[in-house]
Motif scaffolding. Structure first.
Motif, mmCIF file in Angstrom:
data_model
loop_
_atom_site.group_PDB
_atom_site.id
_atom_site.type_symbol
_atom_site.label_atom_id
_atom_site.label_comp_id
_atom_site.label_asym_id
_atom_site.label_seq_id
_atom_site.Cartn_x
_atom_site.Cartn_y
_atom_site.Cartn_z
ATOM 1 N N GLU A 187 112.525 54.646 41.846
ATOM 2 C CA GLU A 187 113.079 55.469 40.771
ATOM 3 C C GLU A 187 113.053 54.795 39.402
ATOM 4 O OE1 GLU A 187 114.720 57.093 44.569
ATOM 5 O OE2 GLU A 187 114.339 55.104 43.750
ATOM 6 N N VAL A 188 112.978 53.457 39.361
ATOM 7 C CA VAL A 188 113.045 52.766 38.063
ATOM 8 C C VAL A 188 111.676 52.450 37.484
ATOM 9 C CG1 VAL A 188 115.266 51.761 38.692
ATOM 10 C CG2 VAL A 188 113.178 50.430 39.058
ATOM 11 N N MET A 189 110.629 52.729 38.230
ATOM 12 C CA MET A 189 109.300 52.282 37.827
ATOM 13 C C MET A 189 108.681 53.102 36.696
ATOM 14 S SD MET A 189 108.918 49.615 39.550
ATOM 15 C CE MET A 189 108.785 48.707 41.092
ATOM 16 N N GLU A 190 108.930 54.384 36.665
ATOM 17 C CA GLU A 190 108.334 55.225 35.635
ATOM 18 C C GLU A 190 108.751 54.758 34.241
ATOM 19 O OE1 GLU A 190 107.984 59.956 34.343
ATOM 20 O OE2 GLU A 190 109.346 59.350 35.953
ATOM 21 N N ALA A 191 110.038 54.481 34.074
ATOM 22 C CA ALA A 191 110.533 54.029 32.773
ATOM 23 C C ALA A 191 109.937 52.677 32.401
ATOM 24 C CB ALA A 191 112.057 53.949 32.783
ATOM 25 N N ALA A 192 109.759 51.803 33.390
ATOM 26 C CA ALA A 192 109.172 50.492 33.118
ATOM 27 C C ALA A 192 107.725 50.631 32.640
ATOM 28 C CB ALA A 192 109.236 49.624 34.370
ATOM 29 N N ILE A 193 106.955 51.503 33.289
ATOM 30 C CA ILE A 193 105.565 51.717 32.877
ATOM 31 C C ILE A 193 105.509 52.320 31.480
ATOM 32 C CG2 ILE A 193 103.540 53.167 33.327
ATOM 33 C CD1 ILE A 193 103.591 50.763 35.087
ATOM 34 N N THR A 194 106.357 53.293 31.210
ATOM 35 C CA THR A 194 106.387 53.923 29.890
ATOM 36 C C THR A 194 106.689 52.896 28.802
ATOM 37 O OG1 THR A 194 107.082 56.037 30.828
ATOM 38 C CG2 THR A 194 107.515 55.687 28.491
ATOM 39 N N THR A 195 107.667 52.037 29.069
ATOM 40 C CA THR A 195 108.046 51.005 28.101
ATOM 41 C C THR A 195 106.921 49.993 27.910
ATOM 42 O OG1 THR A 195 110.394 51.229 28.661
ATOM 43 C CG2 THR A 195 109.706 49.173 27.603
ATOM 44 N N ALA A 196 106.321 49.557 29.007
ATOM 45 C CA ALA A 196 105.234 48.581 28.917
ATOM 46 C C ALA A 196 104.045 49.151 28.162
ATOM 47 C CB ALA A 196 104.809 48.147 30.315
ATOM 48 N N ARG A 197 103.759 50.421 28.382
ATOM 49 C CA ARG A 197 102.632 51.063 27.689
ATOM 50 C C ARG A 197 102.888 51.097 26.183
ATOM 51 N NH1 ARG A 197 100.096 57.009 29.241
ATOM 52 N NH2 ARG A 197 98.155 56.775 28.072
ATOM 53 N N LYS A 198 104.113 51.394 25.789
ATOM 54 C CA LYS A 198 104.444 51.397 24.367
ATOM 55 C C LYS A 198 104.286 50.006 23.766
ATOM 56 C CE LYS A 198 107.718 55.270 24.522
ATOM 57 N NZ LYS A 198 109.158 55.671 24.409
ATOM 58 N N ALA A 199 104.728 48.995 24.503
ATOM 59 C CA ALA A 199 104.627 47.622 24.010
ATOM 60 C C ALA A 199 103.168 47.209 23.859
ATOM 61 C CB ALA A 199 105.361 46.676 24.956
#
Length: 307
Positions: free
Chosen positions: A211-223
């Motif tokens: 459940e926490v992975m989507e937000a991590a990918i979204t954040t990493a992509r922005k970075a």
């Protein structure tokens, strides 16, 4: 023409629980190392199960080949031999499947989910030994369950002389609300922004709840986009099938409970979300079985035939 975010590389799943499932010698604190020590044919069998399911990358069974799991004495006496044996078994299995790559696992040297125990001086000789005895057999490095920027920094520096690419996988806090953070409390955005990109070809998130992975990918992509590296560094996910792991968790303190709701079909649905967010590498960590990987491989086939 499809982008890398919709055409994933399929990794394998969780070695330790697969060994347990097929009846291999398995206990704490040795974890997945026990089969390698007592009955290495089970390790080859586990690799074969993931390959038959459609994995395009298999990972060496070296996660538990550290003093934290097998003890200081055994590590000194047999660590080099066991590391090389594990890497050789993975290579032999992969050679039977054209195009399959072998990832050289670089585990947490001083304990999973415990950034408070990390010391570069203590971890460095362990990581160096893992690199030395896997290097002839692996195609690239996979640093797994990295809990802090300091741990990432040590590994990134250690692999540079090998001239092999590095996939760096962070474990993040199992909290759905709030900004995604490493187990150390450092934010995912900070971690991705800091990283030395030399030899780094992928940033992944592993051994945390689906459940926490989507937000991590979204954040990493922005970075990565902010650094102009969105098209240069892949993103990936391989979640575990554990209930949420809190800060008080002690690695090796018994077996974590596996979730009954994270079926292969449910995991595939999560994978679609991760891919939509930007992931182009998908696999599984602890408790993710060959049946789960088979669903991911089928998902990739669906993408192949989409107009």
């Amino acid at each position: 023409m499809k982008t890398i975010s919709t055409y994933p590389i399929i990794m394998d799943g969780g070695m330790g629980r697969e060994l347990q499932r097929i009846g291999a010698p398995f206990r704490q604190p040795e974890w997945s190392a026990q089969a390698l020590i007592e009955a290495p044919q089970f390790v080859s069998q586990a690799h074969e199960h993931f390959l038959a399911a459609g994995a395009e990358v298999i990972t060496t069974n070296t996660y538990a080949l550290v003093p934290f799991h097998i003890g200081e004495k055994r590590f000194k006496q047999a660590g080099s031999r066991l590391i090389e044996q594990a890497a050789g078994l993975a290579r032999k299995s992969a050679n039977g499947y054209p195009g399959v790559a072998v990832a050289g696992c670089l585990p947490p040297a001083l304990g999973s989910y415990r950034p408070d125990l990390f010391s570069a001086d203590s971890a460095r000789p362990i990581i160096d030994l893992l690199i030395q005895h896997q290097q002839p057999y692996v195609d690239f490095w996979l640093a797994e369950t990295v809990s802090s920027i300091a741990e990432a920094e040590l590994i990134a520096h250690s692999v540079l002389p090998t001239n092999k690419a590095l996939w760096l996988a962070f474990t993040i806090q199992d909290e759905v609300d709030g900004e995604p953070r490493l187990r150390s409390g450092e934010t995912v955005f900070e971690a991705v922004g800091w990283l030395d990109k030399t030899r780094l070809s992928a940033i992944l998130f592993n051994c945390s709840c689906a459940e926490v992975m989507e937000a991590a990918i979204t954040t990493a992509r922005k970075a990565l986009a902010g650094l102009g590296l969105e098209q240069d560094i892949r993103l990936g996910v391989y979640a575990n099938s554990f209930l949420p792991i809190g800060d008080a968790h002690q690695a090796n303190d018994g077996l974590c409970t596996l979730r009954e709701d994270l079926t292969p079909e449910a995991y595939r649905d999560f994978a679609r979300l991760w891919m939509k967010a930007g992931a182009s590498i998908i696999g599984g960590c602890c408790g993710v079985t060959p049946s789960h990987i088979q669903e991911l491989a089928a998902l990739k086939e669906d993408i192949r035939i989409e107009p």
